[in-house]
Design a protein around this motif. Sequence first.
Motif, PDB file in Angstrom:
ATOM      1  N   GLN B  36       0.865  -1.179   0.000  1.00  0.00           N
ATOM      2  CA  GLN B  36       0.000   0.000   0.000  1.00  0.00           C
ATOM      3  C   GLN B  36       0.899   1.226   0.000  1.00  0.00           C
ATOM      4  OE1 GLN B  36      -1.773   1.459   3.719  1.00  0.00           O
ATOM      5  NE2 GLN B  36      -3.780   1.290   2.753  1.00  0.00           N
ATOM      6  N   ILE B  38       0.600   5.200   0.231  1.00  0.00           N
ATOM      7  CA  ILE B  38      -0.158   6.429   0.428  1.00  0.00           C
ATOM      8  C   ILE B  38       0.632   7.582  -0.170  1.00  0.00           C
ATOM      9  CG2 ILE B  38      -1.018   8.020   2.201  1.00  0.00           C
ATOM     10  CD1 ILE B  38      -1.646   5.515   3.894  1.00  0.00           C
ATOM     11  N   ALA B  88      -5.319   5.024  -1.669  1.00  0.00           N
ATOM     12  CA  ALA B  88      -3.879   4.813  -1.850  1.00  0.00           C
ATOM     13  C   ALA B  88      -3.667   4.125  -3.196  1.00  0.00           C
ATOM     14  CB  ALA B  88      -3.312   3.936  -0.738  1.00  0.00           C
TER      15      ALA B  88
END
Lengths: 111, 115
Positions: B36, B38, B88
């Motif tokens: 992930q 961001i 994200a």
Amino acid sequence: QQPVQSPQAVILREGEDAVINCSSSKALYSVHWYRQKHGEAPVFLMILLKGGEQKGHEKISASFNEKKQQSSLYLTASQLSYSGTYFCGTEISSNTGKLIFGQGTTLQVKP
Amino acid sequence: EAGVAQSPRYKIIEKRQSVAFWCNPISGHATLYWYQQILGQGPKLLIQFQNNGVVDDSQLPKDRFSAERLKGVDSTLKIQPAKLEDSAVYLCASSLFQGANSEQYFGPGTRLTVT
């Protein structure tokens, strides 16, 4: 556990040199370096292993100080194509391939 | 050699909805990772597979995220229900083997926006 990269950002002119540092509070098994251009996937640059072995692109050089838990990426005679965000990924567990990435260093090379 | 494929490239959903991402690694790569990322941060590992077994899922929010890698090739990552903070880019990566000396190859990612 996240490694700390410095500087956060750097602006260069073509042909100038830069050093990006990556520092960890944990003992490291390996350090990986990746470059990511805006909106694109990270691209592999180099792996530095505990014990001195290195693997990566010929035009990229880096160092790994195991005692200080630090690595540095050296960008010499920078080109416009070097622009992007550089991430170090540190492996603290032996030979698992699990990487913890730093927050990134943004490099901009201007003509 | 074909790279890591991911789909969809973009997804917009409302909070509390569910979403699934698909990844096809480089042929022959035994290890698959879901990250992930961001905005403005480095990739964060969610889950690591070795063939079809889970090696590490310590940072996967298991109350809402799930992942599987059936037959040790393709993988799917699911979020149910989604929260705003799940917005994200979800990156899939693969490597030839599990280990420090194996570089990871990343796919183009799926950009998720939760409204």
